[in-house]
Design a protein around this motif. Structure first.
Motif, PDB file in Angstrom:
ATOM      1  N   SER A   1      13.586  -0.711  -5.883  1.00 41.01           N
ATOM      2  CA  SER A   1      12.938   0.542  -5.173  1.00 41.01           C
ATOM      3  C   SER A   1      12.727   1.973  -6.784  1.00 41.01           C
ATOM      4  CB  SER A   1      13.281   1.608  -4.294  1.00 41.01           C
ATOM      5  OG  SER A   1      14.552   1.497  -4.193  1.00 41.01           O
ATOM      6  N   LEU A   2      13.765   1.816  -7.397  1.00 45.72           N
ATOM      7  CA  LEU A   2      14.391   2.417  -8.177  1.00 45.72           C
ATOM      8  C   LEU A   2      13.693   1.864  -9.898  1.00 45.72           C
ATOM      9  CD1 LEU A   2      15.352   5.047 -10.092  1.00 45.72           C
ATOM     10  CD2 LEU A   2      17.079   3.409 -10.629  1.00 45.72           C
ATOM     11  N   ILE A   3      13.167   0.292 -10.240  1.00 46.24           N
ATOM     12  CA  ILE A   3      12.198   0.643 -10.974  1.00 46.24           C
ATOM     13  C   ILE A   3      11.233   0.711 -11.085  1.00 46.24           C
ATOM     14  CG2 ILE A   3      11.628  -1.786 -12.033  1.00 46.24           C
ATOM     15  CD1 ILE A   3      13.964  -2.787 -11.679  1.00 46.24           C
ATOM     16  N   LEU A   4      10.271   0.659  -9.240  1.00 48.98           N
ATOM     17  CA  LEU A   4       8.975   0.865  -9.308  1.00 48.98           C
ATOM     18  C   LEU A   4       9.106   2.506  -9.284  1.00 48.98           C
ATOM     19  CD1 LEU A   4       6.452  -0.187  -7.557  1.00 48.98           C
ATOM     20  CD2 LEU A   4       8.053   0.241  -5.216  1.00 48.98           C
ATOM     21  N   GLY A   5      10.332   2.793  -8.947  1.00 51.78           N
ATOM     22  CA  GLY A   5       9.598   4.064  -9.058  1.00 51.78           C
ATOM     23  C   GLY A   5       9.685   4.926 -10.878  1.00 51.78           C
ATOM     24  N   LEU A   6      10.485   4.754 -11.261  1.00 47.56           N
ATOM     25  CA  LEU A   6      10.094   5.016 -12.578  1.00 47.56           C
ATOM     26  C   LEU A   6       8.810   4.256 -13.393  1.00 47.56           C
ATOM     27  CD1 LEU A   6      13.825   4.463 -14.061  1.00 47.56           C
ATOM     28  CD2 LEU A   6      12.651   6.702 -13.704  1.00 47.56           C
ATOM     29  N   LYS A   7       8.262   3.058 -12.968  1.00 44.63           N
ATOM     30  CA  LYS A   7       7.094   2.042 -13.960  1.00 44.63           C
ATOM     31  C   LYS A   7       5.993   3.667 -13.491  1.00 44.63           C
ATOM     32  CE  LYS A   7       8.897  -2.538 -14.102  1.00 44.63           C
ATOM     33  NZ  LYS A   7       8.116  -4.226 -13.981  1.00 44.63           N
ATOM     34  N   VAL A   8       5.973   3.467 -12.444  1.00 42.93           N
ATOM     35  CA  VAL A   8       4.899   3.972 -11.576  1.00 42.93           C
ATOM     36  C   VAL A   8       4.633   6.106 -12.130  1.00 42.93           C
ATOM     37  CG1 VAL A   8       4.039   5.881  -9.941  1.00 42.93           C
ATOM     38  CG2 VAL A   8       4.873   3.194  -9.648  1.00 42.93           C
ATOM     39  N   ALA A   9       6.317   5.938 -12.604  1.00 42.26           N
ATOM     40  CA  ALA A   9       5.515   7.455 -12.841  1.00 42.26           C
ATOM     41  C   ALA A   9       5.678   7.711 -14.408  1.00 42.26           C
ATOM     42  CB  ALA A   9       7.268   8.723 -12.849  1.00 42.26           C
ATOM     43  N   LEU A  10       6.118   6.833 -14.735  1.00 43.93           N
ATOM     44  CA  LEU A  10       5.505   6.387 -16.783  1.00 43.93           C
ATOM     45  C   LEU A  10       4.078   5.750 -16.630  1.00 43.93           C
ATOM     46  CD1 LEU A  10       8.637   4.284 -17.628  1.00 43.93           C
ATOM     47  CD2 LEU A  10       7.463   7.285 -19.101  1.00 43.93           C
TER      48      LEU A  10
ATOM     49  N   LYS B   1      24.780   4.933  -4.157  1.00 42.36           N
ATOM     50  CA  LYS B   1      26.063   5.290  -5.546  1.00 42.36           C
ATOM     51  C   LYS B   1      25.839   4.227  -6.562  1.00 42.36           C
ATOM     52  CE  LYS B   1      30.243   8.053  -5.626  1.00 42.36           C
ATOM     53  NZ  LYS B   1      31.389   8.373  -5.024  1.00 42.36           N
ATOM     54  N   LEU B   2      25.945   3.025  -6.031  1.00 40.02           N
ATOM     55  CA  LEU B   2      25.667   2.050  -6.987  1.00 40.02           C
ATOM     56  C   LEU B   2      25.710   1.849  -7.786  1.00 40.02           C
ATOM     57  CD1 LEU B   2      27.160  -1.037  -7.748  1.00 40.02           C
ATOM     58  CD2 LEU B   2      25.433  -1.648  -6.123  1.00 40.02           C
ATOM     59  N   VAL B   3      23.777   2.662  -7.165  1.00 41.80           N
ATOM     60  CA  VAL B   3      22.959   2.013  -8.318  1.00 41.80           C
ATOM     61  C   VAL B   3      23.008   3.151  -9.262  1.00 41.80           C
ATOM     62  CG1 VAL B   3      20.218   2.892  -8.540  1.00 41.80           C
ATOM     63  CG2 VAL B   3      20.994   0.830  -7.582  1.00 41.80           C
ATOM     64  N   CYS B   4      23.144   4.259  -8.721  1.00 40.12           N
ATOM     65  CA  CYS B   4      23.947   6.419  -9.420  1.00 40.12           C
ATOM     66  C   CYS B   4      24.343   5.796 -10.534  1.00 40.12           C
ATOM     67  CB  CYS B   4      23.392   7.640  -8.650  1.00 40.12           C
ATOM     68  SG  CYS B   4      22.075   7.613  -7.407  1.00 40.12           S
ATOM     69  N   MET B   5      25.856   5.147 -10.109  1.00 38.48           N
ATOM     70  CA  MET B   5      26.768   5.484 -10.658  1.00 38.48           C
ATOM     71  C   MET B   5      26.816   4.745 -11.992  1.00 38.48           C
ATOM     72  SD  MET B   5      28.756   7.776 -10.031  1.00 38.48           S
ATOM     73  CE  MET B   5      30.132   7.835  -9.974  1.00 38.48           C
ATOM     74  N   GLN B   6      26.056   3.623 -11.422  1.00 40.51           N
ATOM     75  CA  GLN B   6      25.800   2.504 -12.936  1.00 40.51           C
ATOM     76  C   GLN B   6      24.841   3.096 -14.034  1.00 40.51           C
ATOM     77  OE1 GLN B   6      24.644  -1.439 -10.582  1.00 40.51           O
ATOM     78  NE2 GLN B   6      26.948  -2.101 -10.430  1.00 40.51           N
TER      79      GLN B   6
ATOM     80  N   GLN C   1      25.718 -10.542 -12.357  1.00 35.69           N
ATOM     81  CA  GLN C   1      24.715 -10.716 -13.033  1.00 35.69           C
ATOM     82  C   GLN C   1      23.547 -10.102 -12.662  1.00 35.69           C
ATOM     83  OE1 GLN C   1      25.591 -11.652 -16.780  1.00 35.69           O
ATOM     84  NE2 GLN C   1      23.192 -11.066 -16.596  1.00 35.69           N
ATOM     85  N   ASN C   2      22.998 -10.927 -11.462  1.00 31.96           N
ATOM     86  CA  ASN C   2      22.137  -9.389 -11.087  1.00 31.96           C
ATOM     87  C   ASN C   2      21.660  -8.328 -10.835  1.00 31.96           C
ATOM     88  OD1 ASN C   2      19.077  -9.914  -9.940  1.00 31.96           O
ATOM     89  ND2 ASN C   2      20.041  -9.928  -7.666  1.00 31.96           N
ATOM     90  N   MET C   3      22.655  -7.690 -10.438  1.00 36.60           N
ATOM     91  CA  MET C   3      22.354  -6.024 -11.028  1.00 36.60           C
ATOM     92  C   MET C   3      22.343  -5.744 -12.678  1.00 36.60           C
ATOM     93  SD  MET C   3      23.155  -4.962  -7.453  1.00 36.60           S
ATOM     94  CE  MET C   3      21.746  -6.336  -7.029  1.00 36.60           C
ATOM     95  N   ALA C   4      23.285  -6.585 -12.995  1.00 36.11           N
ATOM     96  CA  ALA C   4      23.476  -6.602 -14.624  1.00 36.11           C
ATOM     97  C   ALA C   4      21.592  -6.015 -15.421  1.00 36.11           C
ATOM     98  CB  ALA C   4      23.836  -6.823 -15.174  1.00 36.11           C
ATOM     99  N   ASP C   5      21.493  -7.381 -14.926  1.00 35.45           N
ATOM    100  CA  ASP C   5      19.666  -7.917 -15.110  1.00 35.45           C
ATOM    101  C   ASP C   5      18.920  -6.295 -14.884  1.00 35.45           C
ATOM    102  OD1 ASP C   5      20.545  -9.594 -16.653  1.00 35.45           O
ATOM    103  OD2 ASP C   5      20.284 -10.948 -14.276  1.00 35.45           O
TER     104      ASP C   5
ATOM    105  N   ALA D   1      16.157  -0.975 -15.588  1.00 33.45           N
ATOM    106  CA  ALA D   1      16.511   0.332 -15.257  1.00 33.45           C
ATOM    107  C   ALA D   1      16.565   1.829 -15.763  1.00 33.45           C
ATOM    108  CB  ALA D   1      17.238   0.564 -13.689  1.00 33.45           C
ATOM    109  N   LYS D   2      17.243   0.994 -16.950  1.00 34.37           N
ATOM    110  CA  LYS D   2      18.497   2.180 -18.676  1.00 34.37           C
ATOM    111  C   LYS D   2      16.756   1.854 -19.108  1.00 34.37           C
ATOM    112  CE  LYS D   2      22.905   2.264 -17.878  1.00 34.37           C
ATOM    113  NZ  LYS D   2      24.292   1.411 -18.555  1.00 34.37           N
ATOM    114  N   GLU D   3      16.653   0.588 -19.918  1.00 32.95           N
ATOM    115  CA  GLU D   3      15.120   0.488 -20.821  1.00 32.95           C
ATOM    116  C   GLU D   3      14.253   1.737 -20.206  1.00 32.95           C
ATOM    117  OE1 GLU D   3      14.522  -3.561 -20.803  1.00 32.95           O
ATOM    118  OE2 GLU D   3      15.779  -4.302 -21.749  1.00 32.95           O
TER     119      GLU D   3
END
Length: 277
Positions: free
Chosen positions: A185-194, A208-213, A223-227, A232-234
């Motif tokens: 959902s975060l990735i979806l939102g960031l892509k649309v915003a861009l 909290k997991l996503v926000c803190m990471q 590994q799945n979370m890391a990918d 998201a960071k990119e």
């Protein structure tokens, strides 16, 4: 510059020009239709308001056909700060072009004369490069999974700087865990915003997991979370200004509602709603 309480926005869409007093309404228009162009002015003359009052454009205080825009109709105008900052060279070209288009018209003509009178047609009146938001938008995200893992969905809400709702988005994710749904959902939102050319964004989510990471405060052991975190960071690095903060679930109801609706969508299907106030 004039007093902000007297500020107004001149918005062109196709051959219609509208006047707005509320910057949030202009931001909402930009989200829904980035092809419009915007200028900012101060202290609109009352004669102009009277001249334009018979026209109508949704949410604008008044509007007029673009072919009727003549010299000094709106008084002095400056390029609106909603537009993407340009290089010094581009700024010089835009300022020169804008001044010529907006300050030179039919010599000696009355700017409040009837549109039916013969006048030179100015095809490029008020034309500027495509506009983009230069204000901070708010992105709310949430993911849902019925079974964890189970049928999952992503929900996104975009708001203007004043908190007014301008965009809803949801995507069916198929079978996924709750954490994957949150990241998606975060990735979806960031892509649309861009895609909407938003450059300044404040992100809020109840994971909290996503926000803190994303903040780099927690490690990604899976590994799945890391990918997903890397993706998201990119995306976040493409914004001029970015922040992300964790909020409690009760403060994220709109995104939660979209995520729960998305659970019932086929995998990969995206539904979106643009709020036109």
């Amino acid at each position: 510059m004039g007093d902000e309480k007297d500020a107004f926005y001149v918005v062109r869409k196709g051959d219609i020009v509208g006047l707005y007093k509320n910057s949030a309404d202009v931001q909402a228009l930009l989200m829904c239709d980035p092809s419009i162009t915007v200028f900012k002015g101060y202290s609109l003359p009352k004669e102009t308001e009277a001249y334009l009052n018979s026209r109508g454009l949704k949410n604008s205080i008044c509007s007029i056909g673009a072919s009727s825009v003549k010299t000094d109709l709106f008084g002095p105008l400056a390029v609106c700060p909603f537009q993407q900052p340009a290089s010094d060279k581009e700024k010089a070209v835009q300022m020169n072009s804008s001044e010529k288009r907006l300050q030179h018209g039919a010599g000696g003509s009355n700017p409040f004369s009837s549109p039916q009178q013969n006048q030179p047609r100015r095809e490029n009146a008020m034309a500027v490069p495509p506009v983009s938001s230069y204000c901070t938008f708010i992105l709310e995200f949430d993911g849902a999974s019925k079974g964890n893992p189970g049928q999952a969905g992503a929900g996104v809400v975009l708001r203007a700087a004043n908190g007014s709702l301008v965009y809803r988005l949801r995507e069916g994710l198929g079978i996924a865990t709750n954490n994957v749904a949150e990241y998606r959902s975060l990735i979806l939102g960031l892509k649309v915003a861009l895609q909407k050319r938003i450059t300044h964004i404040s992100v809020k989510g109840d994971s909290k997991l996503v926000c803190m990471q994303i903040q780099g405060l927690w490690k990604t052991k899976n590994q799945n979370m890391a990918d997903l975190c890397k993706v998201a960071k990119e995306l976040k690095d493409k914004f001029t200004w970015f922040e992300i903060n964790h909020v409690e679930r009760e403060w994220n109801p709109e995104a939660d509602a979209q995520a729960n609706l998305a659970v019932y969508l086929p995998e990969g299907e995206i539904q979106e709603e643009c709020e036109r106030k």
